[in-house]
Design a protein around this motif. Structure first.
Motif, PDB file in Angstrom:
ATOM      1  N   ASN A   1       0.775  -1.240   0.000  1.00  0.00           N
ATOM      2  CA  ASN A   1       0.000   0.000   0.000  1.00  0.00           C
ATOM      3  C   ASN A   1       0.808   1.292   0.000  1.00  0.00           C
ATOM      4  OD1 ASN A   1      -2.760  -1.192   0.291  1.00  0.00           O
ATOM      5  ND2 ASN A   1      -1.886  -1.997   2.174  1.00  0.00           N
ATOM      6  N   VAL A   2       2.122   1.198   0.061  1.00  0.00           N
ATOM      7  CA  VAL A   2       2.950   2.404   0.184  1.00  0.00           C
ATOM      8  C   VAL A   2       3.856   2.539  -1.037  1.00  0.00           C
ATOM      9  CG1 VAL A   2       4.792   3.497   1.530  1.00  0.00           C
ATOM     10  CG2 VAL A   2       2.884   2.374   2.702  1.00  0.00           C
ATOM     11  N   SER A   3       3.957   3.749  -1.559  1.00  0.00           N
ATOM     12  CA  SER A   3       4.867   4.022  -2.665  1.00  0.00           C
ATOM     13  C   SER A   3       6.309   3.904  -2.188  1.00  0.00           C
ATOM     14  CB  SER A   3       4.624   5.432  -3.218  1.00  0.00           C
ATOM     15  OG  SER A   3       5.753   5.901  -3.932  1.00  0.00           O
ATOM     16  N   PRO A   4       7.121   3.006  -2.781  1.00  0.00           N
ATOM     17  CA  PRO A   4       8.532   2.903  -2.369  1.00  0.00           C
ATOM     18  C   PRO A   4       9.284   4.216  -2.525  1.00  0.00           C
ATOM     19  CG  PRO A   4       7.899   1.011  -3.707  1.00  0.00           C
ATOM     20  CD  PRO A   4       6.769   1.990  -3.796  1.00  0.00           C
ATOM     21  N   LEU A   5       8.990   4.960  -3.581  1.00  0.00           N
ATOM     22  CA  LEU A   5       9.663   6.234  -3.807  1.00  0.00           C
ATOM     23  C   LEU A   5       9.274   7.252  -2.741  1.00  0.00           C
ATOM     24  CD1 LEU A   5      11.457   8.070  -5.529  1.00  0.00           C
ATOM     25  CD2 LEU A   5       9.438   8.591  -6.926  1.00  0.00           C
TER      26      LEU A   5
ATOM     27  N   GLY B   1       4.602   8.880 -11.566  1.00  0.00           N
ATOM     28  CA  GLY B   1       3.466   7.984 -11.772  1.00  0.00           C
ATOM     29  C   GLY B   1       2.812   7.521 -10.489  1.00  0.00           C
ATOM     30  N   ASP B   2       3.596   7.413  -9.407  1.00  0.00           N
ATOM     31  CA  ASP B   2       3.020   6.950  -8.148  1.00  0.00           C
ATOM     32  C   ASP B   2       1.989   7.935  -7.600  1.00  0.00           C
ATOM     33  OD1 ASP B   2       4.453   4.650  -8.207  1.00  0.00           O
ATOM     34  OD2 ASP B   2       5.612   5.021  -6.387  1.00  0.00           O
TER      35      ASP B   2
ATOM     36  N   GLU C   1       4.710   1.676  -9.186  1.00  0.00           N
ATOM     37  CA  GLU C   1       5.710   1.115 -10.085  1.00  0.00           C
ATOM     38  C   GLU C   1       7.037   1.863 -10.076  1.00  0.00           C
ATOM     39  OE1 GLU C   1       5.305  -1.625 -11.608  1.00  0.00           O
ATOM     40  OE2 GLU C   1       3.162  -1.949 -11.279  1.00  0.00           O
ATOM     41  N   THR C   2       7.139   3.001  -9.397  1.00  0.00           N
ATOM     42  CA  THR C   2       8.386   3.761  -9.462  1.00  0.00           C
ATOM     43  C   THR C   2       9.509   3.037  -8.722  1.00  0.00           C
ATOM     44  OG1 THR C   2       7.695   5.033  -7.535  1.00  0.00           O
ATOM     45  CG2 THR C   2       7.305   6.024  -9.699  1.00  0.00           C
TER      46      THR C   2
END
Length: 312
Positions: free
Chosen positions: A223-227, A261-262, A279-280
């Motif tokens: 659920n969390v954006s890695p970036l 994109g995130d 996807e970043t």
């Protein structure tokens, strides 16, 4: 200038590593999963820290840093203790050689964890002292067992703190509490006031600690954006000296994130009431001025072998 390439494994469980064990999560997955579990694996020695363990941990954190398949890391210990500190039967040498050429092995692990774009959640399922505590300080989250005991015992062994603890510990618990912990070298239950909020969660049963850490890591991975996660942690650890400078830096990073994109996926998934698919890659999609702080070189300077000329 060309950069070195590293081959990523098809399975982390297949890596041959000394004194640690890697597992995919969920259990039984044949290929690399978004959550990878590291277990300190010397239960017969209460997971006492060794140079080989440090090498293995440094290696895997460097791999996780560049592996976009991995989203979160869980670190725990095999057996009843998380880590009994350094293996004093091995020791640290005799103090010979130049101090400028020495790098403490706990510090190598702490920096590898700190520099890794993927957050680490530590499951201290049992007691931990010395480097067993300091190496966890760069982690994003620490979960522990209420009946275990924890301490920074260096001064009781005639040693100073290491693993970059002089940087991390005061920032996590405050200077006054850090001074007490280090000055006394005492061992305390996790609810003791001197630990402050060092432990995010304190659980009554040791068997609950690892499942809770894995549950939290799975939630982060899904659920969390890695970036966004990596850049937010960097803003806190490597932040400026004033609110005004923080405002300018945060504004630059925020502006960069809005173009990624995130951000579009995060908003779109919220409006469409579905799970996000981020996807970043933090290594490829970070701001152009990242790192925004001056990096200190820690590598050793090469020296000429005896009997060879230093002239070109």
């Amino acid at each position: 200038m060309p950069t070195a390439t590293i081959d990523l494994p098809a399975s982390y469980e297949a890596l041959e590593l000394t004194h640690i064990k890697l597992s995919h999560y969920p259990v039984g997955a044949p290929a690399v999963t978004p959550v990878v579990l590291i277990s300190l694996n010397r239960p017969e020695k209460n997971n006492a820290f060794t140079p080989q363990m440090a090498d293995s941990l440094t290696q895997v954190f460097n791999l996780f840093h560049i592996d976009r398949r991995v989203k979160a890391v869980v670190l725990t210990g095999a057996g009843r203790m998380f880590c009994a500190g350094s293996d004093l039967e091995i020791g640290f040498g005799d103090g010979g050689g130049r101090a400028a050429d020495f790098r403490d092995i706990g510090g190598r692990v702490a920096l590898a964890m700190h520099r890794c774009h993927k957050p680490t959640i530590v499951a201290l399922q049992g007691s931990a002292v010395g480097v067993g505590m300091t190496m966890t300080l760069p982690a994003a989250v620490r979960i522990c067992h209420e009946k275990s005991k924890y301490g920074f015992v260096f001064t009781r062994r005639g040693l100073t703190i290491e693993s970059c603890a002089s940087y991390f510990l005061p920032r996590l618990v405050g200077f006054s509490k850090a001074m007490h912990l280090i000055t006394t070298g005492g061992v305390y239950p996790p609810q003791n006031k001197y630990f402050g909020d060092l432990f995010s969660e304190v659980l009554p049963d040791a068997a609950q600690v690892l499942p809770r850490a894995l549950e939290l890591a799975q939630d982060v991975a899904e659920n969390v954006s890695p970036l966004a996660s990596s850049m937010s942690r960097a803003l806190m650890w490597e932040g400026p000296r004033s609110p005004e400078e923080a405002h300018l830096l945060e504004s630059r990073v925020f502006h960069h994130m809005v173009g990624q994109g995130d951000y579009k996926e995060g908003v779109g998934s919220f409006l469409e009431k579905r799970k996000a698919r981020f996807e970043t890659d933090p290594r490829e999609d970070c701001p152009t001025d990242f790192p925004w702080w001056p990096e200190t070189k820690i590598s050793l300077e090469p020296s000429a072998s005896k009997g060879t000329s230093s002239k070109l």
